[in-house]
Write an enzyme that holds these catalytic residues in place. Structure first.
Site, short mmCIF file in Angstrom:
data_model
loop_
_atom_site.label_atom_id
_atom_site.label_comp_id
_atom_site.label_asym_id
_atom_site.label_seq_id
_atom_site.Cartn_x
_atom_site.Cartn_y
_atom_site.Cartn_z
N ASN A 10 38.45 6.69 -13.48
CA ASN A 10 37.88 6.04 -14.66
C ASN A 10 38.79 5.44 -15.49
OD1 ASN A 10 36.04 5.44 -16.87
ND2 ASN A 10 35.74 7.73 -17.14
N LYS A 12 38.30 3.86 -18.06
CA LYS A 12 37.65 3.86 -19.50
C LYS A 12 38.10 2.53 -20.28
CE LYS A 12 38.21 8.71 -19.80
NZ LYS A 12 38.62 10.00 -20.51
N HIS A 95 29.12 10.68 -18.82
CA HIS A 95 30.51 11.06 -19.12
C HIS A 95 30.55 11.60 -20.77
CE1 HIS A 95 34.75 10.91 -20.28
NE2 HIS A 95 35.05 10.71 -18.82
N GLU A 97 32.13 11.32 -23.19
CA GLU A 97 32.21 10.62 -24.35
C GLU A 97 31.17 9.79 -24.48
OE1 GLU A 97 36.99 10.19 -22.67
OE2 GLU A 97 35.66 8.53 -22.38
N GLU A 165 33.37 18.15 -15.82
CA GLU A 165 34.75 17.75 -16.68
C GLU A 165 34.52 18.70 -18.03
OE1 GLU A 165 36.13 13.37 -15.79
OE2 GLU A 165 34.23 13.37 -17.21
N GLY A 171 42.01 14.37 -21.80
CA GLY A 171 42.85 13.56 -22.53
C GLY A 171 43.84 14.66 -23.30
N SER A 211 42.33 16.00 -17.28
CA SER A 211 43.88 16.03 -17.18
C SER A 211 44.34 16.29 -15.82
CB SER A 211 44.39 16.84 -17.94
OG SER A 211 44.11 16.73 -19.50
#
Length: 248
Positions: A10, A12, A95, A97, A165, A171, A211
């Site tokens: 991904n 992003k 996701h 985010e 996730e 991150g 990560s």
């Protein structure tokens, strides 16, 4: 049963024509294992470039989002039909985010998932808990709730890949231990068995994301319910190839 190992990248909101070209060229020029399905998800403006430049038969392109309506006055959204028109077979939905920044709730993500599947796309469905939810020991409650919303509207999970996730590991440099990831993945599969049937649940691939990098990917090698990875930042780097090769 044997489930095909899956590695998703991904990108992003990162990339340019030059950097996307370099990533795809690296994949094109590498002898990739035939038993690994690789999916790359560049930003929407570069989807056509990715489809055109990809020459690897085991590499597919994914969008990072799609909408739950066919067309209309939905400024800024991406239609499933447009993705199909470009030759994009996958889309990432749910996701963290999108859930946190864009305030997408479980019902909306489920609606988008059903629409994408009904129109012939494959879906990488993301689930996972925040740090606060982990500290409150409600990880399983959270992922079950997120999954149940999709179970309520989708009966055939053939074209869904689940990506667990943990939000606290995205991150941050933090990552669940392989044993912790296996434990959660096993409980996810056990839950799916109760709501969509054991046969379907055994076939669903459950990815770990958070990560993942070229160094720690090999540590998940012997985990029975970790069927691959959804990779963020490392997918932009040469080590993405190491992750693809981590089971071979």
């Amino acid at each position: 049963m044997a489930r095909t190992f899956f590695v998703g990248g991904n990108f992003k909101m990162n990339g340019s024509k030059k950097s996307i070209h370099e990533i795809i060229e690296r994949l094109n020029n590498t002898k990739l294992p035939e038993n690994v399905e690789v999916v790359i998800a560049p930003p929407a403006p570069y989807l056509q470039q990715a489809v055109t430049e990809n020459k690897q038969k085991t590499v597919y392109v994914s969008a990072q989002n799609s909408f739950d309506k066919a067309s209309g006055a939905y400024t800024g959204e991406v239609s499933v039909e447009a993705l199909k028109d470009l030759g994009v077979p996958y889309v990432i939905l749910g996701h963290s985010e999108r859930r946190t920044i864009n305030k997408e709730d479980d019902a909306f993500i489920a609606s988008k998932t059903k629409f994408a599947l009904d129109q012939g796309l494959k879906v990488i469905l993301c689930i996972g808990e925040t740090l606060e939810e982990k500290q409150a020991n409600i990880t399983l409650d959270v992922v079950k709730r997120q999954l149940q919303a999709v179970v309520d509207v989708v009966s055939d999970w053939t074209n869904i890949v689940v990506a667990y996730e943990p939000v606290w590991a995205i991150g941050t440099g933090l990552a669940a231990t392989p044993s912790d990831a296996q434990d959660v993945h096993k409980q996810i599969r056990d839950f799916l068995a109760t709501v969509i049937g054991k046969d379907q649940a055994e076939k669903v691939r459950i990815l770990y994301g958070g990560s993942v990098n070229g160094k720690n990917a090999v540590e998940f090698r012997d985990k029975a319910d970790v069927d691959g990875f959804l990779v963020g930042g490392a997918s932009l780097k040469p080590e993405f190839v190491d992750i693809i090769n981590s089971r071979n």
